[in-house]
Design a protein around this motif. Structure first.
Motif, short mmCIF file in Angstrom:
data_model
loop_
_atom_site.label_atom_id
_atom_site.label_comp_id
_atom_site.label_asym_id
_atom_site.label_seq_id
_atom_site.Cartn_x
_atom_site.Cartn_y
_atom_site.Cartn_z
N ARG A 285 0.83 -1.20 0.00
CA ARG A 285 0.00 0.00 0.00
C ARG A 285 0.87 1.25 0.00
NH1 ARG A 285 -4.86 1.51 4.26
NH2 ARG A 285 -5.50 3.44 3.22
N ARG A 286 1.92 1.25 0.80
CA ARG A 286 2.84 2.39 0.82
C ARG A 286 3.49 2.58 -0.54
NH1 ARG A 286 5.12 0.35 5.65
NH2 ARG A 286 7.13 0.18 4.61
N ALA A 287 3.91 1.47 -1.14
CA ALA A 287 4.58 1.55 -2.44
C ALA A 287 3.63 2.08 -3.52
CB ALA A 287 5.11 0.17 -2.84
N LEU A 288 2.37 1.69 -3.46
CA LEU A 288 1.39 2.20 -4.42
C LEU A 288 1.20 3.70 -4.24
CD1 LEU A 288 -1.27 -0.66 -4.37
CD2 LEU A 288 0.08 0.05 -6.36
N GLN A 289 1.14 4.15 -3.00
CA GLN A 289 1.02 5.59 -2.75
C GLN A 289 2.24 6.33 -3.29
OE1 GLN A 289 0.34 5.68 1.52
NE2 GLN A 289 -1.81 6.23 1.20
N HIS A 290 3.42 5.75 -3.05
CA HIS A 290 4.66 6.34 -3.55
C HIS A 290 4.64 6.46 -5.07
CE1 HIS A 290 8.79 6.10 -5.12
NE2 HIS A 290 9.13 6.81 -4.06
N ASP A 291 4.26 5.38 -5.75
CA ASP A 291 4.27 5.37 -7.21
C ASP A 291 3.25 6.33 -7.80
OD1 ASP A 291 6.27 3.53 -7.03
OD2 ASP A 291 5.21 1.91 -8.04
N ARG A 292 2.07 6.39 -7.20
CA ARG A 292 1.05 7.31 -7.70
C ARG A 292 1.48 8.76 -7.52
NH1 ARG A 292 -3.27 3.67 -4.57
NH2 ARG A 292 -3.74 2.14 -6.22
N ALA A 293 2.13 9.04 -6.38
CA ALA A 293 2.62 10.40 -6.15
C ALA A 293 3.71 10.76 -7.14
CB ALA A 293 3.15 10.52 -4.72
N GLN A 294 4.59 9.79 -7.44
CA GLN A 294 5.63 10.05 -8.45
C GLN A 294 5.01 10.39 -9.79
OE1 GLN A 294 7.92 7.17 -11.06
NE2 GLN A 294 9.30 7.28 -9.29
N GLN A 295 4.04 9.61 -10.20
CA GLN A 295 3.39 9.84 -11.50
C GLN A 295 2.74 11.22 -11.53
OE1 GLN A 295 1.15 6.64 -13.55
NE2 GLN A 295 -0.60 8.05 -13.46
N TYR A 296 2.07 11.59 -10.45
CA TYR A 296 1.40 12.89 -10.40
C TYR A 296 2.42 14.03 -10.52
CZ TYR A 296 -0.95 16.97 -8.46
OH TYR A 296 -1.44 18.25 -8.28
N VAL A 297 3.51 13.95 -9.74
CA VAL A 297 4.51 15.02 -9.74
C VAL A 297 5.24 15.09 -11.08
CG1 VAL A 297 6.67 15.80 -8.68
CG2 VAL A 297 4.77 15.03 -7.24
N PHE A 313 9.36 3.66 -16.17
CA PHE A 313 10.32 3.33 -15.11
C PHE A 313 9.71 2.34 -14.13
CE2 PHE A 313 11.38 4.12 -10.65
CZ PHE A 313 12.72 3.75 -10.64
N ARG A 314 8.51 2.60 -13.65
CA ARG A 314 7.89 1.75 -12.64
C ARG A 314 7.60 0.36 -13.18
NH1 ARG A 314 3.42 5.54 -12.52
NH2 ARG A 314 2.22 3.83 -11.61
N PHE A 315 7.11 0.29 -14.43
CA PHE A 315 6.83 -1.02 -15.04
C PHE A 315 8.13 -1.83 -15.17
CE2 PHE A 315 6.45 -3.93 -18.60
CZ PHE A 315 5.23 -4.54 -18.36
N THR A 316 9.18 -1.18 -15.69
CA THR A 316 10.45 -1.87 -15.91
C THR A 316 11.09 -2.28 -14.59
OG1 THR A 316 10.78 -0.56 -17.92
CG2 THR A 316 12.71 -1.70 -17.03
N ARG A 317 11.06 -1.38 -13.62
CA ARG A 317 11.63 -1.68 -12.29
C ARG A 317 11.01 -2.95 -11.71
NH1 ARG A 317 8.66 1.71 -8.15
NH2 ARG A 317 7.14 0.16 -8.90
N THR A 346 1.78 -6.41 -8.37
CA THR A 346 0.75 -5.40 -8.10
C THR A 346 1.21 -4.02 -8.56
OG1 THR A 346 -0.04 -6.65 -6.18
CG2 THR A 346 -0.64 -4.31 -6.29
N LEU A 347 2.47 -3.68 -8.29
CA LEU A 347 3.00 -2.39 -8.72
C LEU A 347 3.12 -2.30 -10.23
CD1 LEU A 347 5.86 -1.80 -6.09
CD2 LEU A 347 3.46 -1.10 -5.99
N MET A 348 3.47 -3.40 -10.87
CA MET A 348 3.61 -3.42 -12.32
C MET A 348 2.25 -3.20 -12.99
SD MET A 348 5.60 -6.22 -14.70
CE MET A 348 4.34 -7.49 -14.55
N LYS A 349 1.22 -3.86 -12.47
CA LYS A 349 -0.12 -3.66 -13.02
C LYS A 349 -0.57 -2.21 -12.86
CE LYS A 349 -2.46 -6.76 -10.79
NZ LYS A 349 -3.66 -7.51 -10.33
N ALA A 350 -0.27 -1.64 -11.69
CA ALA A 350 -0.66 -0.25 -11.44
C ALA A 350 0.03 0.71 -12.40
CB ALA A 350 -0.33 0.12 -10.00
N ALA A 351 1.25 0.36 -12.83
CA ALA A 351 1.97 1.24 -13.76
C ALA A 351 1.32 1.29 -15.13
CB ALA A 351 3.42 0.76 -13.88
#
Length: 353
Positions: A285-297, A313-317, A346-351
């Protein structure tokens, strides 16, 4: 020692301390903390600020509470009556809570010419904030002498064991290290990627100050004039962008500040300890919040190019980490590897969305 001698020595020491403080402080500093539970950490930090709480001429301390359920607001009111407490009925996030406290101080008629944003999971000495104020005044003169308009200064940050905790960065995405260097971090482990993102501080003519691209908001000291300028350029009229709940709020603020002519410095002769409070949320959950914030910024500051860079970046990572962990999933004791793969899947799908 006779009582009148002891009293005389005490008065002399108090007078010397006040004179020393007056040499450092010319105006008043607002110190702002944000809390969400973690009462013991907050109590320790406020105890460390006892000298500032007892000196309302030069300091005002505010706490914004994000709907803590562990009694933090009640405890602050009881144990630290000098604190200006601004309690939110719900958790509004780090940036919005800072806005709440600063707006509250201004509405309450509290005057100040500098602001110190301070994490509640820090430990410091009685002289830390006055010394940081002094460093900020020096950095302001330094920045203006080199073509800048404003300055932000951060202390040197230490881990609880005394080792350095880097709190500075070489840039963000396309700005600073560049898009290619940032994307390549998807193929590096976290430690190697962190070194690329940190960069190397540049020593200044003021020996104790090193210039960096920007610093994390574990602790920032800056002027009220920069606060006013940032509020003015933000459509929301606040210091922090309240669309960011958690993560990257300091990166967003730094990017905005740099565009206004701000330079960032780390004071080598001022230090505090950052404990790292963590969160009760799951890692995913923290990682998803981090990734969404990165995308927004990234999208906010770099447009479509930043949006695509963040997603790719997030998908490849996550893909790289899944591929590296898959073989361990089928080994004895592979439960941890399987959880790690699930996390990054989960993070890859979110990307992709």
């Amino acid at each position: 020692m006779r009582p009148n001698q002891e009293s005389s020595i005490y008065r002399h020491r108090a007078s010397a301390r006040k004179k020393n403080l007056e040499e450092i402080m010319s105006e008043r500093t607002a110190i702002v903390l944000v809390t969400f539970n973690g009462w013991e950490m907050t109590r320790n930090c406020l105890n460390d600020l006892a000298a500032q709480l007892n000196d309302s001429e030069y300091f005002v301390v505010a706490v914004a509470d994000n709907a803590s359920t562990d009694g933090t607001p009640e405890n602050i009111r009881r144990e630290f009556p000098a604190v200006h407490l601004y309690a939110s009925p719900k958790n509004i996030g780090f940036g919005a809570a800072n806005n709440l406290a600063l707006n509250g101080l201004i509405k309450d008629g509290e005057a100040f010419d500098s602001i110190c944003l301070l994490n509640n999971d820090t430990r410091l000495q009685p002289e830390t904030i006055p010394q940081l104020r002094n460093a900020w005044e020096k950095s302001q003169s330094l920045a203006q002498g080199e073509g800048g308009k404003f300055a932000v200064v951060a202390p040197t940050v230490k881990n609880p064991d005394g080792s350095e905790q880097p709190n500075y960065f070489a840039g963000l995405g396309p700005e600073g290290i560049g898009s290619i260097a940032f994307f390549k971090n998807a193929f590096r482990n976290e430690a190697s990627a962190a070194k690329i993102l940190q960069g190397t501080p540049t020593q200044t003519a003021q020996g104790s100050l090193a210039e960096v691209h920007w610093t994390s908001a574990v602790c920032w000291m800056f002027g009220k004039d920069l606060y006013d300028a940032l509020c003015k350029e933000n459509p929301g009229g606040t210091l922090f962008d309240e669309k960011i709940f958690m993560y990257y709020e300091d990166a967003d603020l730094a990017l905005r500040a740099r565009r206004l002519g701000t330079r960032f410095y780390v004071a080598g002769d001022v230090a505090l300890t950052h404990l790292g409070g963590g969160s009760a949320q799951s890692n995913t959950r923290r990682a998803l919040q981090h990734d969404r914030a990165q995308q927004y910024v990234f999208k906010k500051h770099f447009g479509f190019r930043g949006f695509i860079l963040s997603k790719s970046f997030r998908f490849t990572r996550s893909l790289v980490r899944i591929a590296a962990s898959l073989p361990r999933c089928f080994c004895p004791g592979g439960k941890q590897a399987r959880a790690y793969v699930k996390h990054h899947f989960t993070l890859m799908k979110a990307a992709l969305w």
